[in-house]
Structures are given as structure tokens and as C-alpha cells.
Motif scaffolding. Structure first.
Motif, PDB file in Angstrom:
ATOM      1  N   ARG A   5       0.817  -1.202   0.000  1.00 30.62           N
ATOM      2  CA  ARG A   5       0.000   0.000   0.000  1.00 30.62           C
ATOM      3  C   ARG A   5       0.862   1.267   0.000  1.00 30.62           C
ATOM      4  N   SER A   6       2.088   1.116   0.490  1.00 25.82           N
ATOM      5  CA  SER A   6       2.965   2.275   0.659  1.00 25.82           C
ATOM      6  C   SER A   6       3.263   3.016  -0.644  1.00 25.82           C
ATOM      7  N   VAL A   7       2.853   2.451  -1.775  1.00 25.53           N
ATOM      8  CA  VAL A   7       3.122   3.117  -3.049  1.00 25.53           C
ATOM      9  C   VAL A   7       2.504   4.518  -3.106  1.00 25.53           C
ATOM     10  N   LEU A  29      16.318   2.066  -2.181  1.00 26.67           N
ATOM     11  CA  LEU A  29      16.882   1.377  -1.019  1.00 26.67           C
ATOM     12  C   LEU A  29      15.761   0.913  -0.097  1.00 26.67           C
ATOM     13  N   GLY A  30      15.804  -0.339   0.300  1.00 28.30           N
ATOM     14  CA  GLY A  30      14.713  -0.905   1.103  1.00 28.30           C
ATOM     15  C   GLY A  30      13.517  -1.136   0.204  1.00 28.30           C
ATOM     16  N   ALA A  31      13.738  -1.906  -0.856  1.00 29.80           N
ATOM     17  CA  ALA A  31      12.802  -1.949  -1.981  1.00 29.80           C
ATOM     18  C   ALA A  31      11.707  -3.008  -1.869  1.00 29.80           C
ATOM     19  N   ALA A  32      11.879  -3.996  -0.989  1.00 30.68           N
ATOM     20  CA  ALA A  32      10.881  -5.076  -0.900  1.00 30.68           C
ATOM     21  C   ALA A  32       9.639  -4.602  -0.131  1.00 30.68           C
ATOM     22  N   PRO A  33       8.454  -5.090  -0.465  1.00 31.03           N
ATOM     23  CA  PRO A  33       8.158  -6.093  -1.494  1.00 31.03           C
ATOM     24  C   PRO A  33       8.183  -5.558  -2.927  1.00 31.03           C
ATOM     25  N   GLY A  34       8.302  -4.250  -3.140  1.00 28.35           N
ATOM     26  CA  GLY A  34       8.545  -3.807  -4.501  1.00 28.35           C
ATOM     27  C   GLY A  34       7.617  -2.762  -5.082  1.00 28.35           C
ATOM     28  N   SER A  35       6.767  -2.176  -4.253  1.00 29.81           N
ATOM     29  CA  SER A  35       5.818  -1.195  -4.802  1.00 29.81           C
ATOM     30  C   SER A  35       6.491   0.046  -5.372  1.00 29.81           C
ATOM     31  N   TRP A  36       7.438   0.564  -4.612  1.00 34.84           N
ATOM     32  CA  TRP A  36       8.128   1.772  -5.093  1.00 34.84           C
ATOM     33  C   TRP A  36       8.934   1.453  -6.345  1.00 34.84           C
ATOM     34  N   THR A  37       9.603   0.308  -6.322  1.00 35.55           N
ATOM     35  CA  THR A  37      10.405  -0.097  -7.487  1.00 35.55           C
ATOM     36  C   THR A  37       9.530  -0.218  -8.726  1.00 35.55           C
ATOM     37  N   VAL A  53      17.272  -2.615  -3.828  1.00 36.42           N
ATOM     38  CA  VAL A  53      18.002  -3.496  -2.910  1.00 36.42           C
ATOM     39  C   VAL A  53      17.203  -3.637  -1.622  1.00 36.42           C
ATOM     40  N   ASP A  54      17.224  -4.839  -1.073  1.00 34.97           N
ATOM     41  CA  ASP A  54      16.560  -5.071   0.216  1.00 34.97           C
ATOM     42  C   ASP A  54      17.160  -6.306   0.878  1.00 34.97           C
ATOM     43  N   LEU A  55      17.071  -6.337   2.201  1.00 35.76           N
ATOM     44  CA  LEU A  55      17.470  -7.516   2.970  1.00 35.76           C
ATOM     45  C   LEU A  55      16.615  -8.721   2.582  1.00 35.76           C
ATOM     46  N   GLN A  56      15.383  -8.421   2.163  1.00 29.51           N
ATOM     47  CA  GLN A  56      14.399  -9.469   1.893  1.00 29.51           C
ATOM     48  C   GLN A  56      14.247  -9.719   0.394  1.00 29.51           C
ATOM     49  N   ASP A  71      20.348  -7.734  -0.458  1.00 38.66           N
ATOM     50  CA  ASP A  71      21.622  -7.330   0.129  1.00 38.66           C
ATOM     51  C   ASP A  71      21.356  -6.357   1.274  1.00 38.66           C
ATOM     52  N   ASP A  72      22.417  -6.115   2.042  1.00 36.14           N
ATOM     53  CA  ASP A  72      22.350  -5.217   3.191  1.00 36.14           C
ATOM     54  C   ASP A  72      23.137  -3.953   2.829  1.00 36.14           C
ATOM     55  N   VAL A  73      22.493  -2.797   2.901  1.00 30.38           N
ATOM     56  CA  VAL A  73      23.211  -1.566   2.512  1.00 30.38           C
ATOM     57  C   VAL A  73      24.451  -1.303   3.375  1.00 30.38           C
ATOM     58  N   PHE A  74      24.474  -1.886   4.586  1.00 28.89           N
ATOM     59  CA  PHE A  74      25.652  -1.696   5.443  1.00 28.89           C
ATOM     60  C   PHE A  74      26.814  -2.612   5.046  1.00 28.89           C
ATOM     61  N   SER A  95      14.858   6.187  -0.496  1.00 25.11           N
ATOM     62  CA  SER A  95      15.006   5.249   0.617  1.00 25.11           C
ATOM     63  C   SER A  95      13.740   5.206   1.449  1.00 25.11           C
ATOM     64  N   ASP A  96      13.082   4.060   1.381  1.00 25.67           N
ATOM     65  CA  ASP A  96      11.936   3.793   2.259  1.00 25.67           C
ATOM     66  C   ASP A  96      12.363   2.794   3.335  1.00 25.67           C
ATOM     67  N   MET A  97      13.681   2.681   3.546  1.00 20.37           N
ATOM     68  CA  MET A  97      14.192   1.706   4.516  1.00 20.37           C
ATOM     69  C   MET A  97      13.667   2.006   5.909  1.00 20.37           C
ATOM     70  N   ALA A  98      13.357   0.936   6.614  1.00 23.78           N
ATOM     71  CA  ALA A  98      12.900   1.064   7.992  1.00 23.78           C
ATOM     72  C   ALA A  98      13.523  -0.064   8.787  1.00 23.78           C
ATOM     73  N   PRO A  99      13.934   0.217  10.030  1.00 21.50           N
ATOM     74  CA  PRO A  99      14.491  -0.855  10.847  1.00 21.50           C
ATOM     75  C   PRO A  99      13.370  -1.745  11.365  1.00 21.50           C
TER      76      PRO A  99
HETATM   77  N1  SAM Z   1       9.194   0.776  -0.458  1.00 16.40           N
HETATM   78  C1  SAM Z   1       8.833  -0.648  -0.260  1.00 16.40           C
HETATM   79  C2  SAM Z   1       7.646  -0.938  -1.139  1.00 16.40           C
HETATM   80  O1  SAM Z   1       6.978   0.013  -1.560  1.00 16.40           O
HETATM   81  O2  SAM Z   1       7.378  -2.122  -1.419  1.00 16.40           O
HETATM   82  C3  SAM Z   1       8.551  -0.935   1.197  1.00 16.40           C
HETATM   83  C4  SAM Z   1       9.801  -0.842   2.059  1.00 16.40           C
HETATM   84  S1  SAM Z   1       9.593  -1.394   3.724  1.00 16.40           S
HETATM   85  C5  SAM Z   1       8.654  -0.112   4.465  1.00 16.40           C
HETATM   86  C6  SAM Z   1      11.186  -1.156   4.433  1.00 16.40           C
HETATM   87  C7  SAM Z   1      12.249  -2.138   3.940  1.00 16.40           C
HETATM   88  O3  SAM Z   1      13.562  -1.720   4.361  1.00 16.40           O
HETATM   89  C8  SAM Z   1      12.068  -3.558   4.472  1.00 16.40           C
HETATM   90  O4  SAM Z   1      11.733  -4.433   3.424  1.00 16.40           O
HETATM   91  C9  SAM Z   1      13.451  -3.884   5.051  1.00 16.40           C
HETATM   92  O5  SAM Z   1      13.879  -5.213   4.789  1.00 16.40           O
HETATM   93  C10 SAM Z   1      14.358  -2.876   4.363  1.00 16.40           C
HETATM   94  N2  SAM Z   1      15.632  -2.678   5.045  1.00 16.40           N
HETATM   95  C11 SAM Z   1      15.832  -2.413   6.360  1.00 16.40           C
HETATM   96  N3  SAM Z   1      17.141  -2.377   6.641  1.00 16.40           N
HETATM   97  C12 SAM Z   1      17.810  -2.613   5.474  1.00 16.40           C
HETATM   98  C13 SAM Z   1      19.197  -2.730   5.119  1.00 16.40           C
HETATM   99  N4  SAM Z   1      20.153  -2.605   6.061  1.00 16.40           N
HETATM  100  N5  SAM Z   1      19.522  -2.973   3.824  1.00 16.40           N
HETATM  101  C14 SAM Z   1      18.545  -3.130   2.896  1.00 16.40           C
HETATM  102  N6  SAM Z   1      17.215  -3.053   3.168  1.00 16.40           N
HETATM  103  C15 SAM Z   1      16.851  -2.804   4.438  1.00 16.40           C
END
Ligand code: SAM
Length: 185
Positions: A5-7, A29-37, A53-56, A71-74, A95-99
Motif C-alpha cells: 500500500r505504501s506506493v 533502497l529498502g525496496a521489498a516487497p517492490g511497490s516503489w520499485t 536493494v533489500d534484505l528481503q 543485500d544489506d546496505v551496510f 530510501s523507504d528503509m525502515a528498521p
Molecule cells: N518501499 C517498499 C515498497 O513500496 O514495497 C517498502 C519498504 S519497507 C517499508 C522497508 C524495507 O527496508 C524492508 O523491506 C526492510 O527489509 C528494508 N531494510 C531495512 N534495513 C535494510 C538494510 N540494512 N539494507 C537493505 N534493506 C533494508
């Protein structure tokens, strides 16, 4: 339709700030599940590129202008780093990354700050001169200092607050417009 929904947040920022155009190269950055991408890929079209890129991992089927890396951006590995090298400079870094939240607001804010600093470091390394940057940040004592940091690197910095659902009520986005630095096209 989009996997998350975050799109709507990216759509709204795109409308307001004219962020994405055909032929652009975008880093998500933090692209999963992929809406923004997916949305960015539609906007940049088949002549553009979106590197996500995403951890997931994600099951979303992307068009061919998308390169998605788990992948992990760190601790970026060869695949993602290779794509950064291949496609830089980017016109926009998102970057929509969230911890993963712990419920401890100090821990959560500290982790959010680490993510936004890393996003800015990546933007700094691979944005084109004049490029734009969108970053999600948790509101907190450090957000203002971060905004000031952005103001040193961008011609202007806007704040975008999505119409909040309760769980997301602490998040805002900063939009840095016109990167002062980086390479020319
Ligand atoms: N923008 C995405 C979409 O529209 O589908 C939703 C992104 S979600 C809110 C935040 C994402 O940040 C999570 O999938 C999480 O795995 C990723 N994330 C958190 N820490 C990360 C890291 N160190 N490297 C890459 N991705 C990371």
C-alpha cells in the motif's frame, strides 16, 4: 496493482515534486516487497533503470528495466556494488528503509538514524549533480539535525508527512532537491 500500500506515498511525492521522468536512473533502497520499485519502473519506462536493494527477497515480477538485489546496505556485496558502478550516476535515490522496530523508542530512533545516514552516504557517492533524494525518517530528536545535514548537500529540502495510519504515524519523508555535488551526466 502494487504489492504494498505504501506506493501512495511515493506517488504523492512524485506528483508534488516531479521526481520521476522517462529515461531516468533510480536507486531504491529498502525496496521489498517492490511497490516503489514497480512504480518507479513504470515512470522511468523501458529506457530508464531502477536498481532496487533489500534484505528481503520479493516475489514481485518486475519489468526488465529493474535490477533487484537481496543485500544489506551496510555490507554491500559484489552484485549490488557492481550495479551501482554500472549505472551511476543516478538521477534519484529513494530510501523507504525502515528498521525492524523493537518498541523501544530510543533503539528504534537510533536504528532509523543509522539507516538514513547510510542512505545519504550512498546518495552522496552515486547521485548526479542536480539529482534528488527521498528518505524516510522517524520523527525524533535527531531528525532536525539530519534535515540540516541535507540542507548542506541539496539546494532545497522539503518535508512530506503522509496521511498517517496509526502504525506509521512517526514517519516523515525528507525530499532533497538539486544535489550540490556529484558528477555531471
Ligand atoms: N518501499 C517498499 C515498497 O513500496 O514495497 C517498502 C519498504 S519497507 C517499508 C522497508 C524495507 O527496508 C524492508 O523491506 C526492510 O527489509 C528494508 N531494510 C531495512 N534495513 C535494510 C538494510 N540494512 N539494507 C537493505 N534493506 C533494508
Amino acid at each position: 496493482s502494487y504489492p504494498a500500500r505504501s506506493v501512495y506515498k511515493l506517488k504523492e511525492m512524485d506528483k508534488r515534486f516531479s521526481l520521476l521522468k522517462p529515461g531516468m536512473k533510480a536507486l531504491d533502497l529498502g525496496a521489498a516487497p517492490g511497490s516503489w520499485t514497480l512504480y518507479a519502473a513504470e515512470r522511468v519506462g523501458s529506457k530508464g533503470v531502477v536498481v532496487g536493494v533489500d534484505l528481503q527477497e520479493t516475489e514481485t515480477k518486475f519489468p526488465e528495466q529493474v535490477r533487484f538485489f537481496v543485500d544489506d546496505v551496510f555490507e554491500p556485496r559484489a552484485g549490488f556494488l557492481g550495479a551501482l558502478k554500472e549505472y551511476a550516476p543516478f538521477d534519484i535515490v529513494l530510501s523507504d528503509m525502515a528498521p525492524k522496530t523493537t518498541g523501544n523508542k530510543f533503539t528504534d530512533q537510533a536504528r532509523s538514524m543509522n539507516l538514513v545516514e547510510e542512505a545519504l552516504a550512498l546518495a552522496h557517492n552515486c547521485l548526479i549533480n542536480g539529482g534528488n533524494f527521498v528518505v524516510k525518517i522517524f520523527m525524533g530528536p535527531d531528525a532536525d539535525a539530519y534535515r540540516h545535514e541535507l540542507m548542506q548537500h541539496f539546494r532545497s529540502v522539503k518535508t512530506f508527512k503522509p496521511k498517517s495510519s496509526r502504525s506509521e504515524s512517526k514517519e516523515i519523508f525528507y525530499v532533497g532537491l538539486g544535489f550540490k555535488g556529484g558528477q555531471d551526466a
